[in-house]
Write a protein that holds these residues in place. Sequence first.
Motif, PDB file in Angstrom:
ATOM      1  N   ARG A  38       0.775  -1.260  -0.117  1.00 13.94           N
ATOM      2  CA  ARG A  38      -0.089   0.067   0.104  1.00 13.94           C
ATOM      3  C   ARG A  38       0.849   1.240   0.175  1.00 13.94           C
ATOM      4  N   GLN A  39       2.030   1.213   0.864  1.00 10.24           N
ATOM      5  CA  GLN A  39       2.821   2.501   1.163  1.00 10.24           C
ATOM      6  C   GLN A  39       3.615   1.994   1.934  1.00 10.24           C
ATOM      7  N   THR A  40       5.024   2.473   1.577  1.00 14.79           N
ATOM      8  CA  THR A  40       6.194   2.016   2.307  1.00 14.79           C
ATOM      9  C   THR A  40       6.741   3.494   2.895  1.00 14.79           C
ATOM     10  N   GLU A  41       6.989   3.359   4.254  1.00 19.26           N
ATOM     11  CA  GLU A  41       7.282   4.536   5.073  1.00 19.26           C
ATOM     12  C   GLU A  41       8.761   4.044   5.788  1.00 19.26           C
ATOM     13  N   SER A  42       8.879   3.010   5.637  1.00 23.08           N
ATOM     14  CA  SER A  42      10.033   2.647   6.670  1.00 23.08           C
ATOM     15  C   SER A  42      11.353   3.311   6.160  1.00 23.08           C
ATOM     16  N   SER A  43      12.187   3.538   7.207  1.00 21.41           N
ATOM     17  CA  SER A  43      13.396   4.251   6.947  1.00 21.41           C
ATOM     18  C   SER A  43      14.411   3.269   6.431  1.00 21.41           C
ATOM     19  N   CYS A  44      15.406   3.738   5.731  1.00 14.14           N
ATOM     20  CA  CYS A  44      16.507   3.130   4.925  1.00 14.14           C
ATOM     21  C   CYS A  44      17.793   2.870   5.879  1.00 14.14           C
ATOM     22  N   ASP A  45      17.563   3.007   7.203  1.00 14.07           N
ATOM     23  CA  ASP A  45      18.737   2.785   8.048  1.00 14.07           C
ATOM     24  C   ASP A  45      19.054   1.256   8.201  1.00 14.07           C
ATOM     25  N   ASP A  46      20.541   1.189   8.340  1.00 13.63           N
ATOM     26  CA  ASP A  46      20.781  -0.385   8.254  1.00 13.63           C
ATOM     27  C   ASP A  46      20.384  -1.398   7.170  1.00 13.63           C
ATOM     28  N   LEU A  47      20.334  -0.677   6.002  1.00 10.56           N
ATOM     29  CA  LEU A  47      19.491  -1.281   4.802  1.00 10.56           C
ATOM     30  C   LEU A  47      20.305  -2.745   4.543  1.00 10.56           C
ATOM     31  N   PRO A  48      21.606  -2.822   4.490  1.00 14.67           N
ATOM     32  CA  PRO A  48      22.286  -4.089   4.038  1.00 14.67           C
ATOM     33  C   PRO A  48      21.933  -5.148   5.120  1.00 14.67           C
ATOM     34  N   ASP A  49      21.715  -4.769   6.606  1.00 13.31           N
ATOM     35  CA  ASP A  49      21.295  -5.772   7.607  1.00 13.31           C
ATOM     36  C   ASP A  49      19.896  -6.193   7.409  1.00 13.31           C
ATOM     37  N   ARG A  50      19.091  -5.313   7.126  1.00 11.23           N
ATOM     38  CA  ARG A  50      17.811  -5.281   6.848  1.00 11.23           C
ATOM     39  C   ARG A  50      17.280  -6.178   5.531  1.00 11.23           C
ATOM     40  N   ILE A  51      18.133  -6.089   4.644  1.00  7.92           N
ATOM     41  CA  ILE A  51      18.043  -6.885   3.446  1.00  7.92           C
ATOM     42  C   ILE A  51      18.335  -8.179   3.698  1.00  7.92           C
ATOM     43  N   VAL A  52      19.500  -8.551   4.397  1.00  9.92           N
ATOM     44  CA  VAL A  52      19.919  -9.765   4.822  1.00  9.92           C
ATOM     45  C   VAL A  52      18.689 -10.497   5.487  1.00  9.92           C
ATOM     46  N   ALA A  53      18.320  -9.791   6.638  1.00 16.11           N
ATOM     47  CA  ALA A  53      17.442 -10.309   7.648  1.00 16.11           C
ATOM     48  C   ALA A  53      16.164 -10.860   6.869  1.00 16.11           C
ATOM     49  N   LEU A  54      15.780 -10.095   5.890  1.00 13.48           N
ATOM     50  CA  LEU A  54      14.489 -10.391   4.962  1.00 13.48           C
ATOM     51  C   LEU A  54      14.759 -11.668   4.097  1.00 13.48           C
ATOM     52  N   VAL A  55      15.717 -11.490   3.482  1.00 12.39           N
ATOM     53  CA  VAL A  55      15.938 -12.542   2.324  1.00 12.39           C
ATOM     54  C   VAL A  55      16.402 -14.031   2.898  1.00 12.39           C
ATOM     55  N   ARG A  56      16.883 -13.796   3.879  1.00 18.55           N
ATOM     56  CA  ARG A  56      17.641 -15.202   4.814  1.00 18.55           C
ATOM     57  C   ARG A  56      16.166 -16.133   4.946  1.00 18.55           C
ATOM     58  N   ARG A  57      15.145 -15.357   5.157  1.00 14.85           N
ATOM     59  CA  ARG A  57      13.923 -15.988   5.580  1.00 14.85           C
ATOM     60  C   ARG A  57      12.936 -16.204   4.297  1.00 14.85           C
ATOM     61  N   ARG A  58      12.934 -15.292   3.424  1.00 15.42           N
ATOM     62  CA  ARG A  58      12.259 -15.356   2.361  1.00 15.42           C
ATOM     63  C   ARG A  58      12.766 -14.637   1.133  1.00 15.42           C
TER      64      ARG A  58
END
Length: 323
Positions: free
Chosen positions: A252-272
């Motif tokens: 719908r909309q994304t408002e999340s911050s881009c802080d710690d982007l590499p870590d958040r990418i890894v945390a996301l794609v290691r599960r899905r």
Amino acid sequence: MSRREVKHAGFLFGPVPSRRLGRSLGIDVIPAKTCSLDCIYCESGSTTHLTLRRRAFFAPDPVMAELEAFLRRHGAAVDVLTFSAAGEPTLYQPLGELAGAIKRRFPEFPLVMLTNGTLLWDPAVRRDLLPFDRVIPSLDAADEETFARLNRPHPRLEFQRVLEGLRAFRRDYGGQYHLEIVLARGVNDSPEHLHRLARLVEGIGPDRVELNTVVRPPADPVVQGLEPHEMERAAVLFPAGCTEVIGSFRSRQTESSCDDLPDRIVALVRRRPCTPEETADVLGAPVERVLQAVVDLEREGRLVRRRFHGGEFLCGETGTRDP
Ligand code: SF4
């Protein structure tokens, strides 16, 4: 790395682009690939710890602290809170205690459980699931043989016992009971098998049936999903009015911050596994920034790109995570 940083990487992921829930903040309290099944279609790779034993892998308090901190900053980017893991969440023993605490502290967020449903024969598991607003167990097989081939269960897990658990939970639980069925080409998609599966589903009586297929890189690379028209044809066999084929995710909309982007990418794609575009959409970052980060993450060996069904997916290394 501080203790708190370690915990952040361990308990929360996303919000994930869930095709059925919207922006789903994942809560993961299970060491990676600790599961009662080893499904050939698993998005998280092969199960490394096949078990039926429930354990308090982590204490509930640090999970609550992590959730508090995240929702304070990014709550507007979250639709639901979902227990999900690169493993089976009901193996977490203090599940009822943690779920109850979350509902009391954050009643505005629907609380969802994605479970393989194989432990529902245990009254303690059924009781722990009562605080959830929606529980989505799985049933992919109509017989022991298909169960063994598709879901590769723990040796002591009997198909009939799993069915009994699914029926017992229907009797105990007053929330939204959705049953998920994953169809894999040539394994559980024959008309004869689908007919028998549909009769079993009628006997359980869920509120909804969610028909899904393999759309992300699976544990067994030869496994293939069904085409949309085949899914629609299969859906006709299941209870009318409450069966849906899971559609594509739309943020719908994304408002999340881009802080710690590499870590958040890894945390996301290691599960899905996600495409770069899905990743950017969910994390509220320009796709160019995601792709820049991916170059570094690939070089560091923290993720890989895999092609599946005509798309390119970012996939994490699930590895092992000690409690
Ligand atoms: S799909 Fe779910 S139940 Fe199956 S192996 Fe993966 S984590 Fe376990």
